[in-house]
Write a protein that holds these residues in place. Structure first.
Motif, mmCIF file in Angstrom:
data_model
loop_
_atom_site.group_PDB
_atom_site.id
_atom_site.type_symbol
_atom_site.label_atom_id
_atom_site.label_comp_id
_atom_site.label_asym_id
_atom_site.label_seq_id
_atom_site.Cartn_x
_atom_site.Cartn_y
_atom_site.Cartn_z
ATOM 1 N N GLU A 293 0.814 -1.207 0.000
ATOM 2 C CA GLU A 293 0.000 0.000 0.000
ATOM 3 C C GLU A 293 0.851 1.263 0.000
ATOM 4 O O GLU A 293 0.425 2.306 -0.493
ATOM 5 N N VAL A 294 2.043 1.189 0.575
ATOM 6 C CA VAL A 294 2.897 2.371 0.670
ATOM 7 C C VAL A 294 4.269 2.048 0.090
ATOM 8 O O VAL A 294 4.660 0.886 -0.006
ATOM 9 N N ALA B 297 7.026 3.692 4.101
ATOM 10 C CA ALA B 297 7.028 2.749 5.214
ATOM 11 C C ALA B 297 8.134 3.094 6.198
ATOM 12 O O ALA B 297 7.929 3.067 7.420
ATOM 13 N N ALA B 298 9.302 3.451 5.676
ATOM 14 C CA ALA B 298 10.413 3.789 6.559
ATOM 15 C C ALA B 298 10.070 5.013 7.397
ATOM 16 O O ALA B 298 10.388 5.072 8.591
ATOM 17 N N VAL B 299 9.397 5.981 6.763
ATOM 18 C CA VAL B 299 9.025 7.193 7.493
ATOM 19 C C VAL B 299 8.045 6.865 8.612
ATOM 20 O O VAL B 299 8.222 7.291 9.757
ATOM 21 N N ILE B 300 7.026 6.097 8.299
ATOM 22 C CA ILE B 300 6.029 5.772 9.324
ATOM 23 C C ILE B 300 6.676 4.988 10.456
ATOM 24 O O ILE B 300 6.421 5.239 11.636
ATOM 25 N N ALA B 301 7.551 4.042 10.082
ATOM 26 C CA ALA B 301 8.217 3.253 11.111
ATOM 27 C C ALA B 301 9.042 4.165 12.013
ATOM 28 O O ALA B 301 9.024 4.041 13.243
ATOM 29 N N GLY C 293 -2.903 12.161 2.981
ATOM 30 C CA GLY C 293 -4.124 11.892 2.218
ATOM 31 C C GLY C 293 -4.648 10.492 2.444
ATOM 32 O O GLY C 293 -5.863 10.251 2.411
ATOM 33 N N ASP C 294 -3.738 9.563 2.685
ATOM 34 C CA ASP C 294 -4.146 8.186 2.960
ATOM 35 C C ASP C 294 -4.460 7.966 4.432
ATOM 36 O O ASP C 294 -4.764 6.833 4.833
ATOM 37 N N GLY C 295 -4.341 9.012 5.220
ATOM 38 C CA GLY C 295 -4.671 8.888 6.636
ATOM 39 C C GLY C 295 -3.645 8.113 7.451
ATOM 40 O O GLY C 295 -3.969 7.583 8.508
ATOM 41 N N LEU C 296 -2.417 8.057 6.977
ATOM 42 C CA LEU C 296 -1.402 7.279 7.687
ATOM 43 C C LEU C 296 -0.544 8.143 8.602
ATOM 44 O O LEU C 296 0.066 7.634 9.539
ATOM 45 N N ARG D 111 2.274 -4.780 7.212
ATOM 46 C CA ARG D 111 3.332 -4.941 6.216
ATOM 47 C C ARG D 111 4.480 -5.753 6.794
ATOM 48 O O ARG D 111 5.010 -6.658 6.139
ATOM 49 N N ARG D 112 4.826 -5.448 8.029
ATOM 50 C CA ARG D 112 5.946 -6.127 8.629
ATOM 51 C C ARG D 112 5.655 -7.624 8.776
ATOM 52 O O ARG D 112 6.477 -8.473 8.424
ATOM 53 N N THR D 113 4.489 -7.955 9.307
ATOM 54 C CA THR D 113 4.184 -9.372 9.522
ATOM 55 C C THR D 113 4.080 -10.101 8.183
ATOM 56 O O THR D 113 4.530 -11.238 8.046
ATOM 57 N N GLN D 114 3.501 -9.422 7.191
ATOM 58 C CA GLN D 114 3.385 -10.064 5.876
ATOM 59 C C GLN D 114 4.763 -10.367 5.294
ATOM 60 O O GLN D 114 5.014 -11.463 4.775
#
Lengths: 130, 130
Positions: free
Chosen positions: A16-17, A22-26, A59-62, A90-93
């Motif tokens: 999705e990202v 993903a690195a930023v959110i993490a 915009g994606d609400g993350l 994402r991590r678990t997947q």
DNA sequence: CACGATACATAAGCGTGTTATGTTGTTCGG
DNA sequence: CCGAACAACATAACACGCTTATGTATCGTG
């Protein structure tokens, strides 16, 4: 060995990202609110790129922009609950896919990889410092 | 461990040609003339993407389109001398960077990585088969 | 021989990056 | 204390590499 290219691209574009997103959110999950400029530097992209990425993620609400009380020029970017969920999923997947791939190897190979992980980690550090 | 993102991006965007472009030229060097469709399938991109990539590579003088005598619909993409040079230069440059990074590790780490290489190769195969 | 399949090209659009520039807020020296 | 330099972010314009949808020859076969 050149098939690595395909692997990297497929892993990078799946989900999705983006990888940077993903690195930023993490990172936000680990360290809390961060400024755009610091995020850009941490991920090795330009400041405008980070602004745009944050726009998309917002915009994606993350993630969410919050005012910085100490400096009215800046913003503090924070993760939302949904952002954390997406990252965790994402991590678990990823972990499951890796687990499955490792399961298709024999025990000797798994042991060799496990033994090399710390060294590989240091290798990544060494490459990035140049 | 998330710094891998930066490494991947930096390695992917550095240099004169894209990773896919480099993989295509390397493949042409190994196997000789190839058709667009086969190249696209081999690199895991769509056929239009490969057409455009070949356009760019041809514009840079790294590959050449030749008519296929057996099938006038198709083209055979071949490397040029310059293409081979660029790929070789890229390869040696990469090898030197890796060598330098490895040189900054201690002998134990280098041994562990060397021992894990065949296993990692198989791991890549396992991941790609899914 | 016509008709479906194949090989490639073209068009339009998206995502992610870049540099250059504008706007607004902060800081600091005369 | 005030204006000039600096800093943080946004915006604009562009490049690149990918996508899907579609067009255009050419091939092969019932």
């Amino acid at each position: 060995m050149e098939r690595l290219v395909r692997l990297v691209r497929e892993v990078s574009t799946a989900g999705e990202v983006s990888t940077t997103g993903a690195a930023v959110i993490a990172r936000l999950g680990r360290l809390g609110g961060q400024r755009i400029t610091d995020l850009a530097r941490a991920e090795g992209v330009s400041q405008p790129a980070m602004t745009q990425l944050v726009n998309r993620l917002e915009g994606d609400g993350l993630v969410r922009r919050a005012a910085d009380s100490a400096d009215r020029r800046g913003v503090l970017v924070e993760t939302t609950d949904r952002g954390r969920e997406v990252i965790d999923a994402r991590r678990t997947q990823r972990a499951e896919a890796l687990e499955a791939a490792l399961g298709r190897l024999d025990a000797t190979d798994r042991a060799a990889i496990a033994a090399a992980l710390p060294a590989l980690d240091r290798l990544v550090d060494a490459v990035l410092d140049s």
